[in-house]
Design a protein around this motif. Structure first.
Motif, PDB file in Angstrom:
ATOM      1  N   PHE A   1      39.266  32.369  48.191  1.00 22.21           N
ATOM      2  CA  PHE A   1      38.821  33.464  47.333  1.00 22.21           C
ATOM      3  C   PHE A   1      39.364  34.799  47.839  1.00 22.21           C
ATOM      4  N   GLN A   2      39.363  34.989  49.154  1.00 23.25           N
ATOM      5  CA  GLN A   2      39.919  36.221  49.709  1.00 23.25           C
ATOM      6  C   GLN A   2      41.396  36.365  49.351  1.00 23.25           C
ATOM      7  N   SER A   3      42.120  35.249  49.344  1.00 20.90           N
ATOM      8  CA  SER A   3      43.540  35.313  48.985  1.00 20.90           C
ATOM      9  C   SER A   3      43.720  35.704  47.523  1.00 20.90           C
ATOM     10  N   LEU A   4      42.825  35.226  46.647  1.00 19.87           N
ATOM     11  CA  LEU A   4      42.898  35.611  45.236  1.00 19.87           C
ATOM     12  C   LEU A   4      42.658  37.105  45.066  1.00 19.87           C
ATOM     13  N   VAL A   5      41.660  37.615  45.773  1.00 21.23           N
ATOM     14  CA  VAL A   5      41.354  39.042  45.681  1.00 21.23           C
ATOM     15  C   VAL A   5      42.519  39.874  46.200  1.00 21.23           C
ATOM     16  N   SER A   6      43.122  39.427  47.305  1.00 19.92           N
ATOM     17  CA  SER A   6      44.221  40.198  47.903  1.00 19.92           C
ATOM     18  C   SER A   6      45.454  40.248  47.004  1.00 19.92           C
ATOM     19  N   GLN A   7      45.560  39.311  46.066  1.00 19.64           N
ATOM     20  CA  GLN A   7      46.707  39.302  45.153  1.00 19.64           C
ATOM     21  C   GLN A   7      46.564  40.310  44.013  1.00 19.64           C
TER      22      GLN A   7
END
Length: 272
Positions: free
Chosen positions: A21-27
């Motif tokens: 989820f953190q990777s999705l937000v960072s994108q």
């Protein structure tokens, strides 16, 4: 997570994988700007379709720097459509956006659902901490064993969390009055022209249903006894005059033994 411009871009499913989820937000990044409005209403409708657990605190954090399309070529949705869908799913919506759009665009949606507004130029850590702290639980049950055989008249309660908190005086009312559910229910909300209040029977000696405007002025008082179950209110004040459209605060006051009182408060929205 739902991302959107004039149209919905992505709908990401729920996940228990925090790093994913953190990777999705960072994108995510700002793009396609300077062409307000955007399609927030459709995004909020998509949020109502998520498979929330039955007893979960259902919270939506709505982040946008733009106004939104309403009943135009991009969407047939109106604010009332979205409010009805959100309330039917028990979703609380918090908006993070510019102050200039608050009263006209964000308040009409967040107020009926019980959410708050946060300035998009504020500190996001503090905003998210405030949301998580306020809605991590709406009710706590505390118990303790006293060395005295006498029930104290009052107890000083101190609560601290993440460096914040405060203290309050609480009044024990014994185990006979405790319930795991609230006494006041109402529908529909928003309403026009009538709203029905249901007051659950319990171990109380009567009370009042009080309705206040946002200036804190008491506009309507309805007496309650232990046999009262259903009250229909037609948006009239104590003088019989029709009230103005807007947000109102409902306070349920129940009289308990030994001159103690039990309070519940809620928000209702009258639309014309």
């Amino acid at each position: 997570m739902v991302t959107f411009l004039d149209v919905i871009e992505n709908i990401y499913p729920f996940t228990t994988d925090v790093q994913y989820f953190q990777s999705l937000v960072s994108q995510q990044h700002a793009h396609g700007g300077a062409d307000e409005p955007e399609n927030s209403l459709q995004a909020l409708i998509e949020a109502t379709k998520y498979p929330f657990r039955q007893n979960a605190n259902r919270v939506v954090i709505w982040i946008t720097d733009a106004t939104y399309h309403e009943n135009d070529t991009y969407t047939s949705l109106t604010k009332n459509d979205v409010i009805t869908a959100l309330l039917s799913m028990g979703l609380i919506v918090h908006a993070i956006g510019p102050e200039s759009n608050k009263s006209s665009y964000y308040d009409p949606i967040i107020i009926p659902t019980g959410g708050n507004f946060y300035d998009i130029y504020g500190n996001f850590r503090d905003i998210l901490l405030d949301i998580s702290r306020f809605y991590s639980s709406s009710k706590y049950v505390l118990s303790y064993q006293s060395l005295s055989s006498q029930l104290p008249a009052e107890i000083k309660l101190q609560i601290r969390y993440a460096g914040l908190g405060g203290e309050a005086i609480v009044f024990p009312i014994g185990t006979t009055f405790y319930k795991s559910s609230r006494y006041l229910a109402f529908y529909p909300n928003p309403f026009n022209p009538q709203i029905t209040f249901n007051v659950e029977k319990g171990n109380y000696l009567g009370g009042e249903l009080r309705i206040f405007n946002l200036l804190g002025q008491l506009i309507k008082t309805i007496n309650i006894d232990n046999n009262t179950q259903s009250i229909i209110w037609s948006a009239q004040n104590d003088n019989g005059d029709l009230i103005s459209a807007g947000l109102y605060i409902v306070q349920l006051v129940l009289n308990v033994k030994n001159e103690l009182q039990y309070f519940e408060t809620a928000k209702i929205l009258y639309l014309k």
